[in-house]
Scaffold this motif. Structure first.
Motif, PDB file in Angstrom:
ATOM      1  N   GLY A  13       0.762  -1.309  -0.152  1.00  0.00           N
ATOM      2  CA  GLY A  13      -0.164  -0.084  -0.073  1.00  0.00           C
ATOM      3  C   GLY A  13       0.815   1.231   0.112  1.00  0.00           C
ATOM      4  O   GLY A  13       1.748   1.410   0.894  1.00  0.00           O
ATOM      5  N   ASN A  14       0.660   2.069  -1.159  1.00  0.00           N
ATOM      6  CA  ASN A  14       1.242   3.349  -0.936  1.00  0.00           C
ATOM      7  C   ASN A  14       2.753   3.389  -0.789  1.00  0.00           C
ATOM      8  O   ASN A  14       3.370   4.020  -0.158  1.00  0.00           O
ATOM      9  CB  ASN A  14       0.797   4.256   0.244  1.00  0.00           C
ATOM     10  N   GLY A  15       3.511   2.396  -1.558  1.00  0.00           N
ATOM     11  CA  GLY A  15       4.886   2.352  -1.704  1.00  0.00           C
ATOM     12  C   GLY A  15       5.281   1.588  -0.595  1.00  0.00           C
ATOM     13  O   GLY A  15       6.570   1.852  -0.385  1.00  0.00           O
ATOM     14  N   GLU A  16       4.684   0.953   0.099  1.00  0.00           N
ATOM     15  CA  GLU A  16       5.078   0.294   1.465  1.00  0.00           C
ATOM     16  C   GLU A  16       4.818  -1.034   1.232  1.00  0.00           C
ATOM     17  O   GLU A  16       3.863  -1.683   0.702  1.00  0.00           O
ATOM     18  CB  GLU A  16       4.483   0.914   2.927  1.00  0.00           C
ATOM     19  N   ILE A  17       5.415  -2.076   1.995  1.00  0.00           N
ATOM     20  CA  ILE A  17       5.283  -3.181   2.550  1.00  0.00           C
ATOM     21  C   ILE A  17       4.566  -3.262   3.815  1.00  0.00           C
ATOM     22  O   ILE A  17       5.230  -2.816   4.832  1.00  0.00           O
ATOM     23  CB  ILE A  17       6.184  -4.252   2.085  1.00  0.00           C
ATOM     24  N   CYS A  18       3.408  -3.863   3.959  1.00  0.00           N
ATOM     25  CA  CYS A  18       2.781  -4.018   5.242  1.00  0.00           C
ATOM     26  C   CYS A  18       2.590  -5.117   5.698  1.00  0.00           C
ATOM     27  O   CYS A  18       2.408  -6.242   4.851  1.00  0.00           O
ATOM     28  CB  CYS A  18       1.450  -3.068   5.080  1.00  0.00           C
ATOM     29  N   VAL A  19       2.689  -5.676   7.115  1.00  0.00           N
ATOM     30  CA  VAL A  19       2.655  -6.907   7.693  1.00  0.00           C
ATOM     31  C   VAL A  19       2.184  -6.915   8.736  1.00  0.00           C
ATOM     32  O   VAL A  19       2.047  -6.006   9.479  1.00  0.00           O
ATOM     33  CB  VAL A  19       4.132  -7.739   7.767  1.00  0.00           C
ATOM     34  N   THR A  20       1.039  -7.831   9.375  1.00  0.00           N
ATOM     35  CA  THR A  20       0.444  -8.149  10.544  1.00  0.00           C
ATOM     36  C   THR A  20       1.585  -8.843  11.545  1.00  0.00           C
ATOM     37  O   THR A  20       2.245  -9.776  11.162  1.00  0.00           O
ATOM     38  CB  THR A  20      -0.683  -9.035  10.319  1.00  0.00           C
ATOM     39  N   ASN A  21       1.723  -8.327  12.812  1.00  0.00           N
ATOM     40  CA  ASN A  21       2.529  -8.737  13.666  1.00  0.00           C
ATOM     41  C   ASN A  21       1.480  -9.667  14.658  1.00  0.00           C
ATOM     42  O   ASN A  21       1.004  -9.295  15.553  1.00  0.00           O
ATOM     43  CB  ASN A  21       3.087  -7.645  14.627  1.00  0.00           C
ATOM     44  N   LEU A  22       1.748 -11.024  14.376  1.00  0.00           N
ATOM     45  CA  LEU A  22       0.908 -11.807  15.098  1.00  0.00           C
ATOM     46  C   LEU A  22       1.558 -11.990  16.613  1.00  0.00           C
ATOM     47  O   LEU A  22       0.926 -12.415  17.524  1.00  0.00           O
ATOM     48  CB  LEU A  22       0.928 -13.168  14.474  1.00  0.00           C
ATOM     49  N   ASN A  23       2.892 -11.738  16.647  1.00  0.00           N
ATOM     50  CA  ASN A  23       3.805 -11.814  17.860  1.00  0.00           C
ATOM     51  C   ASN A  23       3.546 -13.201  18.521  1.00  0.00           C
ATOM     52  O   ASN A  23       3.516 -13.267  19.953  1.00  0.00           O
ATOM     53  CB  ASN A  23       3.108 -10.546  18.938  1.00  0.00           C
ATOM     54  N   PHE A  24       3.603 -14.158  17.925  1.00  0.00           N
ATOM     55  CA  PHE A  24       3.372 -15.412  18.218  1.00  0.00           C
ATOM     56  C   PHE A  24       4.312 -15.829  19.324  1.00  0.00           C
ATOM     57  O   PHE A  24       3.932 -16.738  20.343  1.00  0.00           O
ATOM     58  CB  PHE A  24       3.273 -16.493  17.387  1.00  0.00           C
ATOM     59  N   PHE A  25       5.899 -15.368  19.207  1.00  0.00           N
ATOM     60  CA  PHE A  25       6.562 -15.556  20.305  1.00  0.00           C
ATOM     61  C   PHE A  25       7.069 -14.530  21.200  1.00  0.00           C
ATOM     62  O   PHE A  25       7.976 -14.527  21.851  1.00  0.00           O
ATOM     63  CB  PHE A  25       7.884 -16.298  19.479  1.00  0.00           C
ATOM     64  N   LYS A  26       6.007 -13.552  21.356  1.00  0.00           N
ATOM     65  CA  LYS A  26       6.095 -12.611  22.399  1.00  0.00           C
ATOM     66  C   LYS A  26       7.606 -11.665  22.024  1.00  0.00           C
ATOM     67  O   LYS A  26       7.986 -11.257  22.721  1.00  0.00           O
ATOM     68  CB  LYS A  26       5.995 -13.185  23.624  1.00  0.00           C
TER      69      LYS A  26
END
Length: 335
Positions: A302-315
């Motif tokens: 989106g808008n020249g960026e790469i975005c990711v969801t932080n599931l934070n599975f390992f804290k």
């Protein structure tokens, strides 16, 4: 000799700098861990929340709003709301994986096979969300007799059929939403780690994505972490899977850009990689030392960026950065 060593140091430093996405930021935070992520093509995103079953919209300004709740259909079933994809019209397809009370996978990784065989689990499957109304409907689930184990990531094909990876079954389903039917499309031996899991998790395909022409499906695997290719034959059946790239840890998310570059998330080390279309070159875009990344799961642009969801599975992340979408500006590629 000293001058040569100094020059090498400068070159390596320059390479490391250019090989990363820059200006990482937190776009949005939630009261639950985000997992699935898809762009609407205008800078906004749709997101699934892992525990609550809420489906959210995130504006380009980071403002969040709830558009649907899987709990309206799945009730209080204990499980994971995982990946989602958009049909580019008014429908989101969302994968939900119910946990077995008798065999608590994924809490106990060695019980994946037993959890798959628990007949009391009925809610795992694919769900449809109508964006304009927020209505949630089951497409196909275990209650319909299909042996879904851990439905993970959907990808909508050009013909409207939906491919869904099944992490524990180590397979890819092909689902017809109109007919409300499903078939095990590919259960290639390449997906299965057998007793040789390098990541410590006895799992198969996680994130999947289609090529721009719709003739190839790509996936990342978790047990023996690699990027794989599955040709789509002329009759719609699956061809033989092929390994394209390896040398990672537990893989999760996958996206392919318009130029055919691959973007991969690695959960254990919280890294993001870009791989060239021929898979001969790779470029690290982010790691926890220079970006707010914690077990990154799904990927979107989106808008020249790469975005990711932080599931934070390992804290990995502190509270002020957890449960978030992180975005980094894409730099010019090294190739």
């Amino acid at each position: 000799m000293l001058r040569s060593a100094a020059m090498i140091t400068v070159l390596l430093s320059s390479l490391a700098t250019s090989a990363s996405a820059s200006e990482w930021r937190i776009l949005a935070q939630f009261d639950d861990a985000p997992e699935g992520l898809v762009s609407d093509g205008e800078g906004n995103f749709y997101v699934s929340l892992y525990h609550s079953g809420h489906i959210m919209r995130v504006g380009k300004d980071g403002k969040t709003s709830q558009i649907a709740d899987l709990r309206s259909v799945i009730g209080d079933a204990d499980g994971s709301t995982v990946g989602l994809d958009w049909d580019r019209k008014d429908t989101l397809y969302v994968a939900f994986s119910e946990y077995s009370k008798r065999f608590p996978w994924p809490a106990e990784a060695n019980l994946a096979v037993e959890a798959c065989g628990d007949a009391t689990v009925t809610k795992s499957g694919l769900y449809k969300v109508t964006i304009s109304t927020g209505k949630v409907e089951p497409v196909v689930t275990r209650a319909d007799g299909y042996p879904f184990c851990f439905p993970d990531d959907p990808a909508v094909g050009p013909d409207g059929k939906v491919y869904v990876s099944d992490l524990s079954l180590q397979a890819i389903w092909k689902i017809d939403p109109d007919q409300k039917s499903a078939e095990v499309w590919s259960k290639d031996p390449l997906f299965s780690p057998g007793d040789r899991s390098l990541s410590g998790y006895p799992v198969g395909v996680n994130g999947i994505a289609l090529a721009g022409d719709g003739k190839t499906l790509f996936g990342v695997t978790g047990g023996i972490p690699m990027l794989v290719k599955v040709p789509i034959n002329a009759d719609g059946s699956a061809g033989k899977a092929e390994m394209l790239s390896f040398g990672y840890d537990n893989m999760d998310g996958l996206e392919v850009d318009a130029d055919g570059n691959f973007y991969l998330t690695e959960t254990t080390r919280s890294e993001i990689w870009k791989v060239s279309p021929d898979t001969k070159k790779r470029q690290q875009l982010g790691n926890p030392l220079q970006a707010p990344l914690g077990a990154p799961a799904s990927i979107a642009f989106g808008n020249g960026e790469i975005c990711v969801t932080n599931l934070n599975f390992f804290k990995h992340l502190p509270a002020d950065k957890a449960n978030s979408i992180a975005c980094g500006k894409l730099t010019d590629p090294l190739w």
